[in-house]
Design an enzyme around this catalytic site. Structure first.
Site, PDB file in Angstrom:
ATOM      1  N   ILE A 270     -12.329   6.790 -60.630  1.00 26.16           N
ATOM      2  CA  ILE A 270     -12.144   5.953 -61.818  1.00 26.16           C
ATOM      3  C   ILE A 270     -13.340   5.023 -61.972  1.00 26.16           C
ATOM      4  O   ILE A 270     -13.879   4.513 -60.986  1.00 26.16           O
ATOM      5  CB  ILE A 270     -10.804   5.184 -61.720  1.00 26.16           C
ATOM      6  CG1 ILE A 270     -10.331   4.702 -63.081  1.00 26.16           C
ATOM      7  CG2 ILE A 270     -10.836   4.080 -60.690  1.00 26.16           C
ATOM      8  CD1 ILE A 270      -8.843   4.396 -63.149  1.00 26.16           C
TER       9      ILE A 270
ATOM     10  N   MET B 172      -6.744   5.894 -67.614  1.00 24.26           N
ATOM     11  CA  MET B 172      -7.368   4.632 -68.017  1.00 24.26           C
ATOM     12  C   MET B 172      -6.275   3.677 -68.480  1.00 24.26           C
ATOM     13  O   MET B 172      -5.107   4.064 -68.567  1.00 24.26           O
ATOM     14  CB  MET B 172      -8.347   4.881 -69.166  1.00 24.26           C
ATOM     15  CG  MET B 172      -7.670   5.359 -70.434  1.00 24.26           C
ATOM     16  SD  MET B 172      -8.693   5.240 -71.920  1.00 24.26           S
ATOM     17  CE  MET B 172      -8.181   3.658 -72.563  1.00 24.26           C
TER      18      MET B 172
ATOM     19  N   ASP C 133     -10.586  -0.991 -70.615  1.00 26.25           N
ATOM     20  CA  ASP C 133     -10.896   0.412 -70.884  1.00 26.25           C
ATOM     21  C   ASP C 133     -11.678   1.038 -69.744  1.00 26.25           C
ATOM     22  O   ASP C 133     -12.520   0.400 -69.131  1.00 26.25           O
ATOM     23  CB  ASP C 133     -11.650   0.536 -72.200  1.00 26.25           C
ATOM     24  CG  ASP C 133     -10.695   0.349 -73.363  1.00 26.25           C
ATOM     25  OD1 ASP C 133      -9.845   1.213 -73.540  1.00 26.25           O
ATOM     26  OD2 ASP C 133     -10.788  -0.673 -74.048  1.00 26.25           O
ATOM     27  N   THR C 134     -11.375   2.300 -69.494  1.00 29.31           N
ATOM     28  CA  THR C 134     -11.713   2.944 -68.239  1.00 29.31           C
ATOM     29  C   THR C 134     -11.793   4.438 -68.463  1.00 29.31           C
ATOM     30  O   THR C 134     -11.268   4.933 -69.446  1.00 29.31           O
ATOM     31  CB  THR C 134     -10.558   2.664 -67.232  1.00 29.31           C
ATOM     32  OG1 THR C 134     -10.365   1.262 -67.142  1.00 29.31           O
ATOM     33  CG2 THR C 134     -10.830   3.220 -65.863  1.00 29.31           C
ATOM     34  N   VAL C 135     -12.417   5.158 -67.528  1.00 24.56           N
ATOM     35  CA  VAL C 135     -12.238   6.616 -67.490  1.00 24.56           C
ATOM     36  C   VAL C 135     -11.775   7.023 -66.095  1.00 24.56           C
ATOM     37  O   VAL C 135     -12.259   6.503 -65.095  1.00 24.56           O
ATOM     38  CB  VAL C 135     -13.533   7.384 -67.853  1.00 24.56           C
ATOM     39  CG1 VAL C 135     -13.904   7.153 -69.302  1.00 24.56           C
ATOM     40  CG2 VAL C 135     -14.696   7.033 -66.924  1.00 24.56           C
TER      41      VAL C 135
END
Length: 545
Positions: A374, A439, A357-359
């Site tokens: 990111i 993401m 999980d990421t933004v």
């Protein structure tokens, strides 16, 4: 195709992030006269507070920065390296056959995020007429940590999922005192709309605001983080933090139609994202109907071929010579395109990793500067370990290292792990045209390919391209095979045809965040109007002025 949200348009600045409060922090920064880097720091620090299950100061980040003054595209690798004591023998001597996914031993890499902000800020001041103070860029993050913010449904959902006590490999985060103290309210997850405060994190961010980015790496805060980690069996040292550096690296690129697509080199999977476009550049997509079974089949097969090269070579380039120019050569792209044309069956691929999980966020300022950025703590809530009194959720990116010394991503001291994170940008005639990213681990190269083909080859607007039905080839936690996950807006006729081509189809709901939260900013080269898009699968917003 029905569009669920309007495309945001502006003549000056444009931001898109996966959380509306981060978008607001960024646009406020631009309206104060700040540049794209300054706005990115404001957004990144804010989203680390208000979307804490996805990212934060205990993680890593990567930057693509277009400097309008010099017409130069810069890339910054702000990922951390493993600690000096992180060895295969150490983990094996503790009885492990793989690095634990959670807990102190999963947090074996130095968090690079804050150093990334600091490095980008210095570049902004030196090369891009940066005008805002460091303290001012963290004000929004400190405010939400101290005064509180309304919890999103996403945070409520992922907190609940991660309380599953039966899964001690990937979940059961309630076993960590720091997690319970910060993310639970009377042993229950915060509900959507509850106001959540993070007082320890507010103090940590205030200290970083007052003392600079290096405070994270060489101060009493560093000692506090390391002491609690080591108390719980962790292996990072104060020296590991002191030696951390973020690095300017040369972006990698491939031509795509009339554009040039840019991304980051290893240790990121940017080469896989570009390899997909390099293959598709040899296929006339306009002869293929968008949304048809052929469209999905061709893209998924290009993804599989790109992932074969990625999984063979991707690691820290300081530990292995990676033949990037060969992988991204026109000849190699053509050969792989021919393989797709010559085969009428879906290709099998080894098991892929379940998603992290990421933004991702994108910013274009009124001066013409652009940032594709990111930031991640890897799994939702990272390692689940929060050093006492700091509020810092430490990432578990280092759990992705292998304990097999012959594996390309084998654990070694002071090494960067294979990283799924990769921000992207398309340039035309040397100027940014599309700032984009998403993401979602394995899904990042796949969604990037969807956005580019839909916008460049099929003329969709940026919001339409983000909303169009998506797919994800790979597996979920615990699954023993890869499947092609698709949103149920794809017709039964197309799904039947894909099954006939040999794809193992798994149908998910119409807008699932399994597909990641994508975003994009398209810049009209004639009018300079910016078109911003945000993903209805997330909590994001595109705002312009």
């Amino acid at each position: 195709m029905k569009q669920y949200r309007a495309t945001t348009m502006s003549t000056k600045g444009m931001v898109t992030t996966p959380h509306y409060l981060a978008s607001q922090a960024a646009i406020t920064t631009l309206q104060k006269g700040g540049n794209a880097i300054e706005a990115a720091i404001a957004a990144a620090s804010t989203i680390g507070v208000v979307y804490p299950h996805m990212n934060g100061i205990g993680g890593d980040n990567f930057w693509l920065i277009y400097n309008a003054k010099t017409k130069e595209l810069k890339a910054l690798n702000a990922s951390g390296r493993s600690g000096e004591m992180a060895t295969i023998n150490f983990y094996k001597s503790q009885g492990y056959t793989k690095i634990p996914s959670r807990g102190a031993l999963a947090a074996n890499t130095v968090p690079g995020a804050v150093a990334g902000w600091g490095q980008a800020y210095a570049y902004s001041n030196e090369e891009m007429n940066g005008s805002l103070s460091w303290v001012s860029l963290l004000e929004s993050a400190i405010h939400y940590a101290k005064e509180g913010f309304p919890v999103t449904p996403s945070q409520e959902y992922w907190t609940s999922v991660n309380l599953d006590e039966k899964d001690t490999e990937f979940r059961a985060l309630g076993r960590y005192a720091g997690f319970k103290q910060v993310f639970l309210k009377g042993n229950r997850p915060y509900q959507a709309g509850d106001v959540m405060k993070q007082m320890d994190l507010a103090k940590t961010l205030t200290a970083i605001a007052e003392n600079g980015a290096n405070h994270f790496y060489n101060s009493e805060l560093t000692e506090k983080v390391v002491a609690d980690l080591q108390k719980h069996g962790g292996i990072l040292t104060v020296e590991d933090f002191k030696k951390h550096t973020s690095d300017w690296v040369k972006p990698i690129s491939v031509p795509y139609r009339d554009y040039v697509a840019y991304n980051l080199p290893p240790n990121t999977q940017g080469m896989a994202s570009l390899s997909i476009l390099n293959i598709l550049n040899h296929i006339n997509m306009k002869e293929i109907e968008e949304g048809s079974s052929t469209y999905y089949h061709v893209l998924v097969e290009a993804i599989k071929h790109a992932f074969v090269d990625r999984d063979r070579y991707l690691t820290d380039p300081n530990f292995m010579d990676i033949p990037i120019s060969e992988i991204l050569s026109e000849q190699h792209g053509l050969e792989l395109a021919e393989k797709i044309r010559d085969s009428d069956r879906a290709k099998e691929l080894q098991l892929l990793d379940a998603k992290g999980d990421t933004v991702w966020l994108g910013i274009v300022d009124e001066y013409g500067n652009a940032v594709s950025f990111i930031q991640s703590i890897y799994h939702e809530f990272g390692s689940g370990f929060i050093p006492e009194g700091t509020g810092i959720v430490l990432q578990n990116r280092g759990s992705y290292f292998s304990l097999d010394e012959n594996h390309v991503n084998a654990l070694a001291p002071r090494k960067r792990s294979f990283h799924t994170l990769n921000p992207a940008m398309l340039l035309k005639n040397g100027n940014p045209t599309l700032v984009y990213g998403t993401m979602g681990g394995e899904g990042q190269p796949q969604t990037q390919a969807a956005l580019v083909t839909r916008i460049v080859d099929y003329g969709m607007n940026v919001q339409e391209a983000i909303e169009a039905p998506r797919w994800l080839y790979g597996r979920t936690w615990g699954a023993s095979s890869n499947s092609l996950k698709v949103e149920n807006r794809i017709s039964n006729e197309v799904l039947t045809e894909l099954k006939q081509l040999g794809h193992d189809i798994e149908v998910l709901e119409e807008f699932t965040d399994t597909m990641g939260h994508a975003g994009g900013i398209l810049i009209d080269e004639k009018t300079n109007v910016k078109f911003g898009g945000a993903d209805p699968r997330g909590d994001g917003m595109a705002i312009g002025y």
